[in-house]
Each structure stands twice: as C-alpha cells, then as structure tokens.
Design a protein around this motif. Structure first.
Motif, PDB file in Angstrom:
ATOM      1  N   ASP A 538      -5.886 -12.622 -32.804  1.00  0.00           N
ATOM      2  CA  ASP A 538      -4.763 -13.284 -32.142  1.00  0.00           C
ATOM      3  C   ASP A 538      -5.222 -14.486 -31.334  1.00  0.00           C
ATOM      4  N   TYR A 539      -6.073 -15.265 -31.926  1.00  0.00           N
ATOM      5  CA  TYR A 539      -6.602 -16.395 -31.172  1.00  0.00           C
ATOM      6  C   TYR A 539      -5.490 -17.389 -30.830  1.00  0.00           C
ATOM      7  N   LYS A 540      -5.691 -18.020 -29.740  1.00  0.00           N
ATOM      8  CA  LYS A 540      -4.751 -19.056 -29.297  1.00  0.00           C
ATOM      9  C   LYS A 540      -5.587 -20.019 -28.454  1.00  0.00           C
ATOM     10  N   LEU A 563      -7.858 -25.900 -40.368  1.00  0.00           N
ATOM     11  CA  LEU A 563      -7.535 -25.016 -39.242  1.00  0.00           C
ATOM     12  C   LEU A 563      -6.052 -25.165 -38.936  1.00  0.00           C
ATOM     13  N   ASN A 564      -5.509 -24.145 -38.339  1.00  0.00           N
ATOM     14  CA  ASN A 564      -4.083 -24.161 -38.022  1.00  0.00           C
ATOM     15  C   ASN A 564      -3.878 -24.872 -36.683  1.00  0.00           C
ATOM     16  N   VAL A 565      -3.465 -26.115 -36.771  1.00  0.00           N
ATOM     17  CA  VAL A 565      -3.520 -26.994 -35.609  1.00  0.00           C
ATOM     18  C   VAL A 565      -2.173 -27.639 -35.316  1.00  0.00           C
ATOM     19  N   ARG A 566      -1.894 -27.810 -34.051  1.00  0.00           N
ATOM     20  CA  ARG A 566      -0.780 -28.658 -33.622  1.00  0.00           C
ATOM     21  C   ARG A 566      -1.335 -29.622 -32.586  1.00  0.00           C
ATOM     22  N   GLU A 567      -0.619 -30.690 -32.364  1.00  0.00           N
ATOM     23  CA  GLU A 567      -1.081 -31.633 -31.341  1.00  0.00           C
ATOM     24  C   GLU A 567       0.049 -31.952 -30.378  1.00  0.00           C
ATOM     25  N   ILE A 580       6.818 -28.437 -30.132  1.00  0.00           N
ATOM     26  CA  ILE A 580       5.447 -27.924 -30.266  1.00  0.00           C
ATOM     27  C   ILE A 580       5.116 -26.970 -29.109  1.00  0.00           C
ATOM     28  N   ALA A 581       5.545 -27.352 -27.920  1.00  0.00           N
ATOM     29  CA  ALA A 581       5.269 -26.491 -26.756  1.00  0.00           C
ATOM     30  C   ALA A 581       5.905 -25.118 -26.967  1.00  0.00           C
ATOM     31  N   LYS A 582       7.105 -25.120 -27.480  1.00  0.00           N
ATOM     32  CA  LYS A 582       7.799 -23.850 -27.703  1.00  0.00           C
ATOM     33  C   LYS A 582       7.067 -23.034 -28.786  1.00  0.00           C
ATOM     34  N   GLU A 583       6.693 -23.733 -29.827  1.00  0.00           N
ATOM     35  CA  GLU A 583       6.001 -23.033 -30.913  1.00  0.00           C
ATOM     36  C   GLU A 583       4.689 -22.424 -30.415  1.00  0.00           C
ATOM     37  N   PHE A 584       3.962 -23.215 -29.639  1.00  0.00           N
ATOM     38  CA  PHE A 584       2.681 -22.705 -29.168  1.00  0.00           C
ATOM     39  C   PHE A 584       2.875 -21.548 -28.193  1.00  0.00           C
ATOM     40  N   LYS A 585       3.915 -21.652 -27.413  1.00  0.00           N
ATOM     41  CA  LYS A 585       4.202 -20.575 -26.463  1.00  0.00           C
ATOM     42  C   LYS A 585       4.408 -19.255 -27.202  1.00  0.00           C
ATOM     43  N   GLY A 589      -2.618 -17.235 -33.307  1.00  0.00           N
ATOM     44  CA  GLY A 589      -3.328 -17.809 -34.446  1.00  0.00           C
ATOM     45  C   GLY A 589      -3.104 -19.303 -34.576  1.00  0.00           C
ATOM     46  N   LEU A 590      -3.147 -20.001 -33.469  1.00  0.00           N
ATOM     47  CA  LEU A 590      -2.854 -21.429 -33.493  1.00  0.00           C
ATOM     48  C   LEU A 590      -3.772 -22.169 -32.518  1.00  0.00           C
TER      49      LEU A 590
END
Ligand code: ATP
Length: 748
Positions: A538-540, A563-567, A580-585, A589-590
């Motif tokens: 469950d890496y983040k 890699l599974n990346v967002r910016e 993106i903030a919502k998705e990362f929250k 695995g991101l």
C-alpha cells in the motif's frame, strides 16, 4: 455548507504524460547498497540494499562566507527581486541581520496594530503535559517561504517560483519582479508577469504556484544562520504543569523576556513521546452540544495534544500562537473554538441572510484552504445555519461572489491573494468583514513571511481591531514571534506542544539522506522507489522537487519508467490540482511528484514515504514536507537526496534525527532503463526544467553566489538530463537572473 468554489474553468491541462508504453519496468538484478546508518540493512531477494553512514562530505559551498540569512540573499537578488513593494531593503551584503535590525523592520510594519503599546509579554505554554516550553531558540533561521499560487497564466516559466503574485493585473506593483518574500533571498522569484507583454517568467524558485494574487508554499534557501546561532545553549526553564489536563495552562508572562522584547522562555527537559491523542475527551470541555455532536460525527473523541492545550485558552478569548508537530490536528484546534464563537452570536447576527463574516481563516495554499473548509463543514454538520465559504485563486471570482451573496457565510476560508481581491472588488465585502470576531492564520510562519506579509497586513487592516487572532504552525521561527504583532495583540499566549529536547519532527518517521552526484540521482530515485514499492503493497509516496518544471520533468521520467505517478504543482490548473489531490488522498499504490504546493498542511492519509530531491528552501520547508508522512501517529520514512554541493543544508537540520546513507550502487540494468526513459522525455520539458533549475539555484544564497560555479552545476544538471548541450536561455531571462555574460550559458 461549503462551497468549494473550485471550477473547471482553468486552462487546458497539459498533463505530463503518464504511463507511456515505453520504459518497461524490469526489476531484478539491481543491487543497491543502503545501510541505514547501521540501523537497517535491507536484504531483499535479489536486491540488497545497504545504507551506511558515510562520512563523506564535500561541501563546496561551505566556505567562510558563512551562512547568511535569507535576507542577505534577497539582497543579492536585489537587482532581480524587487523588494520595494514591501518597503524593505534586503540588499544587505552581510545578509544576516541582527534580531534588532529585524525587529526594527518589523516594527515598521506594526502600524496595523498600533493600539497596543510595545511588546507585551509573550506568554508561553507548553501544551503537552502542561510543560510550558519556550521556544527553543533557533535564532534567525530564515522564515520559510511560500510560493505564490498562480497558474492561470500560461506564461513562460523559468523555474518554478511558487511565490508569484499578480500585481500587474490590478495595475499595481506592476514592476514587481521581486519574489514575494523579499526577505528570503532564496528564490528569486521574478514575479508573475512581465510588466509589459503579459509574459510571466518564473525563474525557478521552488514553488510554483503562481496564481493571481496568492501564494503557496514554496521554497527558498535554507536559513542557516539560525541554526548556527542556535547554539543549543539549552537554556532550561521553569515551566509549570497545568493542574489538570484541561485546566488552563499556567503562563509565565513576562518571564525570560529577551532584550528584544520578545518572550523567550526556556523549558525544563522533559521526556514524553509523540503520542497522538491526549486523555482528554471533547465532551469534557465546554463546547456547545451541537458542536460536540459534530465532533462526534467526525469521529473525534479524544483530543490531540494541541487541541487539549489550546482549546481552553482560545475559548477564553485570548490571542494564541500555537506550535505543534505536523499532522497533529491543528485544523480542528482552531476551527472548534471559532465555530463556538459563531454559534454564540445572537440569532440576529447569526441567522440573517447575509450576516457579517465572523471568522476568517487564511491559508497559504489553495489545497490547504479547501481542506480547512471541508473540515469546518464536517464539524458544522449540526449547525445548519452556519455557512462556510471558500475563496481561493484559480477559480472564478464571480462564482464566489454569488455564493457569498446567496449562502450563509459566517466562516470564510481564503488564500491571501483572493481574499484581498474580494476586499477590493466585491461590493459590500469590506463591510461584511467589519463583523469579524476571529482571524486565523494557518501556517502562520509562512503567512508572516515576507512573501505574504504585505497581503496579510492589508487583510488585517481591513478587520476590526477588537477581534481574536489565532496563529498556528508546526514551525515557528523566532522571526515569526518577532513579527506576530502584525496580526496579534501584544499580549499573547504562545502554546508550544513540541517538547523541549524533542525534535520538531516525529520520532516514528525515519529520516535519511543520500548524497549523490546529479548524474546518478534519477537512477537512485528510481531504485529507492522500486525498493519501497516492493516492500509496501500500500505504498503512497510523495516526491518533492525544487520547482514546478522540475516536478513535471521528474513525473514524466517516472511515468516513462512505468511507475504509477501523478504530478501536482502550480503550473497546473486548479481543477487539475483539485482532482489530483483528491485522487491521491483516496488512493494507495501511487506516487505523487509535487512542488511545494503540497509541502504544508495537506493531509494525505497514510503516506508511506516522502522523498525530497534537491535542497529544500529552508529548514522549515524540510520539516513540513517530511510532515506529509507520519501523520496521526503513523509511521513513515523520509529521504533527502542531495548533490555534494548541497550538503551545507544538513547543518540547518543537524538537530533532527536524520542519518546519512551511502551512495546506493546502481546496476547496469537500472542505469540503462533510466537512460532510455530519459531519452523519451520531451526535450522541451528538459529545457524548461534546466531554466527552472538555474533560476532556483541562482537564487540560493549559497549556491548562487558564485555564478561561474552555478553555471557549471547547471550544466551538470543538463548532462544528467541526457542533453549534450545546455539549453539556450532567453537573453531577457538571463539578464533578469543577473547571468548574462557568464561563460558556459547559451542565450537565445
Ligand atoms: N481529535 C482527533 N482525533 C482523531 N483524529 C483527529 C483529531 N483531530 C484531528 N484529527 C485528524 O488528524 C489529521 C491531521 O490533522 P491536521 O491536518 O489538522 O494536522 P495539522 O497539525 O494541521 O498538520 P500540518 O502541520 O501538516 O498542517 C486529520 O486527518 C484530522 O482529521
């Protein structure tokens, strides 16, 4: 009710390509040697990591020039950065000013609060366990900086400077190329826009958000002086414990006040750990039944230390400056008493259709403001007549105006620039502000930093003097205590829940640093990330980069590496950032590659690792970035990846439990993969990253002071991107950076 105010009216999203089909990720065979200061040796099938404490240090910049204060840097940049707007002259060769000088300047600003005489005592309380600790004197560490948000301008960006401000738009301060933080000196932020022609050059300060008037977090060079001046004299002091957990803390008003008039209180050693929640329950304190119901519905039962320490004092109506570690519930700590203030107003004030605004919460970034408004909304669940409105840059002002007109708005959460905009342009808004009872500055040190200070002064000037003011942050440098009177009464309560003798970071967050030449850093980063992913289902992860454009480049590279990346950074439209903030929250695995827009306050749950690539702007920024992990008592790790010439920064965090790791070995396969992925990264993006990099380090007082050396390092960076020749930089940009005619730079 909360209006988010975030629309999708932003410009197109130029997302850096995620997940290109290229760059297959093959593991195996990579062997890296990390030995965590002997603490932990990884030995995972096939790959062995060994971290050890190398002692190698080759700090080219660690010379006798000493550690100047950020102001000194700004001074240097004086030509570039246009300080006049703030009325400061940062052009001080020696850089570091004595506290007296600072104070002097600070006083100049105090006219907004001129009804109180002199520097009253600063009461200091130790939150946790009643120990009252003073500030550990870290002397003049530069304050930390922010960036200015502003992405609505698709201008040329030459380095992320997150601290831009849009002066041109309103026809004022148009000539201002100075970074908003005049005082910091690290990032030469050349403003948001060119005075003519509407182009905006961002010269590479760390963050990036350049949104209209507001500013986010961003970086500046570290302010070391403080650390140096923090002689660790270990002054200990008499701090009394509260009689009972929830009893008001005893203050020691007037005790140990230093010669500058700012309370300096020393504390007794105390043990104590990092426990997240106190024994005190919310229902033990005098909150109204509806607020208590909201607290319960939000899932909060026991208070955190900072809530326990501040709530009774704030409920007494006092001005409070509170310091508590990252992720320990400061938002609830200031929102709850604010809600109580509103709920106790007479029904006429409270229920009329357009009641005055009673509470103003100011946050340095949009994400943070959004988050605070959401938290307020949660807590207000059983107060249907109390409304929260959010006003932040990057969204349509007209929509915000409409919402404030039609919906209840007793609590206003805002970023500084947009708030100022409403003050100036929204009919009737200024009048509604005259009803403000409570002003809250979240991330107060950032907001009182030079980058935001003028805005804050204007905001404060628009509010009634008879009000309560609350300042919260995880870091409170001395400089902030010296200038807090800009917003507060002279006689304030300083609540410090960071125990004397304990670090400002969480003990459950393991911190290491790696020193590596630039040409190895991408491979090392890739190795660190793949190692971490293999160990944590469950890496983040958040990877912080120095500027927006470098952030984009790193995200692109990691995407090429599958890699599974967002910016996220200020060059992205607000709608994108929000998404993106919502998705990362919500995700696991991101990897989020971020500029300093995410450095402060943002509450992403369960972040397992924070990587900081390149030198942070200052010690505070390091602490806040690291604080994205280890929240709510969780565990986490932080890795700081520096080039040898950035090692000087370690001196500013030498009191933190960060250990050195040896350079990981990079196997051939990893090297090839990274090279291949780099070859697929758009040349344009590399060029922009190069310019941003140059701008960022140019404004770093240690690295940027020797322009020849700077150019040589920039060209090293260019080579690390796989470029044969350093990209040409527009002449105008070079001139603005003070880099024209420096051999080794190409212009166009
Ligand atoms: N009393 C409580 N019990 C349980 N959880 C809480 C409590 N108070 C706050 N929290 C949660 O703790 C988390 C961290 O809170 P918050 O974001 O306010 O921290 P912070 O101290 O402001 O951090 P930072 O310094 O990074 O801004 C949030 O998810 C919040 O919902």
């Amino acid at each position: 009710m909360v209006s988010s105010g975030i629309d999708d009216d932003d410009e197109d999203e130029d997302e850096v390509g995620f997940a290109s089909p290229r760059g297959r990720r093959e593991r195996g065979g990579r062997s890296s040697e990390f030995s965590h200061r002997g603490r932990r040796g990884n030995d995972r099938g096939g790959r062995s990591s060994e971290f050890s404490h190398g002692g190698r240090r080759g700090n080219d910049f660690d010379d006798d020039a000493g550690f100047r204060s950020p102001r000194g840097q700004r001074g240097r940049g004086g030509r570039l950065a246009n300080a006049p707007r703030r009325g400061y002259d940062f052009d001080n060769e020696s850089g570091f000013r004595s506290p007296k000088e600072q104070r002097g300047r600070g006083r100049g600003y105090s006219d907004l609060d001129d009804d109180e005489g002199g520097f009253g005592s600063l009461r200091v309380r130790q939150g946790r366990g009643g120990r009252m600790s003073g500030m550990s004197r870290r002397g003049g560490r530069g304050s930390d900086l922010d960036d200015s948000e502003d992405d609505e301008n698709d201008s040329m960006e030459f380095g992320a400077s997150s601290r831009r401000h849009d002066r041109g738009r309103r026809g004022k301060d148009v000539e201002s190329f100075g970074s908003r933080r005049g005082g910091r000196g690290d990032s030469a932020d050349f403003g948001d826009r060119w005075p003519k022609g509407g182009k905006m050059f961002d010269f590479g300060s760390s963050e990036d958000d350049g949104e209209l008037e507001e500013v986010d977090e961003d970086d500046g060079p570290s302010g070391f002086e403080d650390d140096l001046s923090d002689n660790g004299s270990g002054e200990k002091d008499l701090v009394k414990s509260p009689a009972k957990t929830f009893a008001p803390f005893e203050s020691i008003k007037g005790e140990s006040v230093d010669q500058e008039g700012v309370g300096v209180v020393r504390t007794k050693e105390s043990g104590g750990g990092d426990s997240y929640l106190s024994q005190t329950r919310f229902d033990e304190c005098s909150l109204s039944p509806l607020t208590l119901k909201g607290v319960k519905a939000a899932g909060y039962e026991r208070m955190t230390a900072v809530q326990e320490a501040t709530l009774p004092i704030i409920l007494q109506g006092k001005d409070v400056l509170a310091k508590a570690k990252t992720g320990t519930g400061k938002t609830v700590a200031f929102l709850l008493p604010a809600i109580e203030v509103v709920s106790k107003l007479s029904p006429i004030d409270r229920d009329q259709k357009r009641p005055p605004i009673s509470v103003v919460v100011v946050c340095p970034t949009r994400e943070l403001a959004d988050q605070a408004a959401a938290e307020a909304n949660k807590l207000l669940k059983f107060h249907p007549s109390i409304g929260v409105q959010l006003v932040i840059g990057g969204t349509r002002m007209a929509l915000e105006q409409k919402r404030m007109h039609t919906n209840p708005c007793q609590i206003l959460v805002a970023t500084p620039g947009r708030l100022k905009d409403h003050m100036e342009n929204t009919p009737g808004f200024a009048t509604r502000l005259t009803g403000v009872k409570v002003l809250i500055l979240d991330e107060a040190d950032r907001l009182l930093d030079m980058g935001f200070r003028t805005d804050i002064e204007r905001i404060v000037a628009a509010l009634p003097k008879q009000r309560q003011t609350l300042l919260f942050s995880a870091t409170v440098p001395d400089e902030v205590r010296q200038v807090c009177h800009i917003a507060m009464k002279r006689d304030i309560e300083f609540v410090n829940t960071v125990q004397e003798g304990s670090e400002e970071t969480h003990s459950q967050v393991k911190q290491t640093h790696i020193v590596s030449p630039l040409d190895k850093q991408f491979s090392i980063l890739y190795g660190l990330l793949t190692d971490h992913i293999s160990e944590n289902v469950d890496y983040k992860v958040i990877v912080f980069c120095t500027t927006a454009k470098v952030t984009g480049l790193v995200a692109e590279l990691l995407s090429e590496l599958k890699l599974n990346v967002r910016e996220i950074h200020s060059r992205k439209p607000q709608s994108y950032r929000t998404r993106i903030a919502k998705e990362f929250k919500e995700s696991k695995g991101l990897i989020l590659v971020s500029s300093d827009v995410s450095a402060r306050g943002v509450d992403y749950p369960n972040v397992t690792l924070v990587v900081q690539m390149g030198v942070p702007t200052d010690r505070e920024q390091y602490i806040h970035r690291l604080g994205r992990t280890g929240r709510r008592g969780n565990e986490g790790s932080g890795i700081l990846l520096l080039a040898p010439w950035e090692e000087y920064f370690l001196r500013s965090i030498k009191d933190l439990p960060i250990t050195e790791a040896t350079l990981p070995l990079i196997d051939l396969d990893t090297k090839r993969k990274v090279e291949k992925a780099l070859a697929h990264v758009e040349v344009k993006d590399k060029e922009l990253a190069y310019q941003a990099w140059l701008g960022y380090y140019n404004s770093n007082k240690y690295i940027g002071r020797d322009k020849y050396q700077l150019v040589s390092l920039a060209n090293e960076f260019s080579r690390s991107l796989g470029l044969n020749n350093p990209p040409a930089v527009p002449k105008l940009v070079l001139r603005k950076m003070g880099l024209n005619n420096i051999p080794g730079l190409r212009s166009k």
